[in-house]
Design a protein around this motif. Structure first.
Motif, PDB file in Angstrom:
ATOM      1  N   UNK A   1      36.338   8.601   5.444  1.00 41.34           N
ATOM      2  CA  UNK A   1      36.578   9.825   6.212  1.00 41.34           C
ATOM      3  C   UNK A   1      36.026   9.770   7.644  1.00 41.34           C
ATOM      4  N   UNK A   2      34.939   8.979   7.859  1.00 41.80           N
ATOM      5  CA  UNK A   2      34.361   8.910   9.204  1.00 41.80           C
ATOM      6  C   UNK A   2      35.130   7.970  10.138  1.00 41.80           C
ATOM      7  N   UNK A   3      36.110   7.220   9.582  1.00 41.86           N
ATOM      8  CA  UNK A   3      36.921   6.323  10.409  1.00 41.86           C
ATOM      9  C   UNK A   3      36.195   5.076  10.878  1.00 41.86           C
ATOM     10  N   UNK A   4      34.969   4.846  10.371  1.00 41.80           N
ATOM     11  CA  UNK A   4      34.169   3.691  10.803  1.00 41.80           C
ATOM     12  C   UNK A   4      33.795   2.751   9.659  1.00 41.80           C
ATOM     13  N   UNK A   5      33.547   3.314   8.478  1.00 37.38           N
ATOM     14  CA  UNK A   5      33.154   2.487   7.339  1.00 37.38           C
ATOM     15  C   UNK A   5      34.333   2.333   6.373  1.00 37.38           C
ATOM     16  N   UNK A   6      34.286   1.277   5.575  1.00 36.77           N
ATOM     17  CA  UNK A   6      35.376   0.994   4.641  1.00 36.77           C
ATOM     18  C   UNK A   6      34.959   1.333   3.217  1.00 36.77           C
ATOM     19  N   UNK A   7      35.868   1.958   2.490  1.00 35.68           N
ATOM     20  CA  UNK A   7      35.602   2.271   1.086  1.00 35.68           C
ATOM     21  C   UNK A   7      36.632   1.556   0.209  1.00 35.68           C
ATOM     22  N   UNK A   8      36.222   1.269  -1.004  1.00 35.70           N
ATOM     23  CA  UNK A   8      37.074   0.514  -1.931  1.00 35.70           C
ATOM     24  C   UNK A   8      38.236   1.361  -2.448  1.00 35.70           C
TER      25      UNK A   8
END
Length: 197
Positions: free
Chosen positions: A105-112
């Motif tokens: 959601x923050x557009x910076x970190x990646x989630x699986x």
């Protein structure tokens, strides 16, 4: 050339000699090769191993170039991406090193992305989906094991009665079933098969 044990991700080149496809290793080419641990390192900054391959990504403040190198970028440094970024038509976008990851959601970190629960992953009959960070793989269903039969790898039923992996009572018979087993109390005894009196 015959390979009695088969070559899972490779081809048979001589008597029991496998030539593995890129990204795989082992006597039967059934193991994933961790390219990130090779010398020289395949990536300039950071590396993520995937099944049969790998992905490069850059440190924060760097941009992944088409040739896989990392170039310093002031705009990337300002955005503070977890896995480096790219500039598209003057717009800075954070990157994820694998198709099995998506920007959070923050557009910076990646989630699986859990391919197993979203239905994106398709495993063949008798196999179950195992989610991993950034990817997934297919494994034999419980009660089945991977065996090399008639020229290919298949998930075949485990005979728990023969392998002695059943939990039947001492006074019960073990009956193998497809993917499982049943216990039946012997004559003169009664109960569930796990308990006989």
């Amino acid at each position: 050339a015959t390979c009695g044990h088969g070559c899972k991700y490779g081809e048979c080149m001589g008597p029991n000699k496998c030539k593995c496809f890129p990204g795989f290793t082992g006597k039967t080419c059934n193991q994933d090769l961790n390219e990130c641990g090779l010398k020289p390192r395949p990536c300039e900054h950071r590396c993520m191993n995937t099944h049969g391959s790998y992905k490069c990504y850059c440190l924060n403040g760097y941009m992944l170039m088409p040739d896989g190198t990392c170039a310093s970028s002031r705009t990337c440094a300002m955005v503070n991406c977890q896995y480096g970024c790219e500039e598209v038509k003057g717009q800075v976008q954070c990157l994820c090193p694998s198709g099995g990851l998506q920007l959070g959601p923050n557009g910076r970190t990646c989630i699986d992305i859990d391919e197993c629960s979203t239905g994106k992953a398709v495993c063949s009959y008798n196999r179950r989906c195992i989610n991993t960070f950034g990817s997934f793989y297919c494994k034999c269903q419980l009660g089945y094991e991977l065996k090399y039969t008639s020229g290919r790898y298949n998930c075949v039923d485990v005979n728990e009665c023969v392998t002695n992996t059943h939990r039947c009572n001492l006074h019960a018979e073990c009956l193998n079933t497809e993917g499982s087993f049943q216990c039946k109390c012997k004559q003169g005894y009664q109960g569930s098969g796990f308990d006989c009196a």
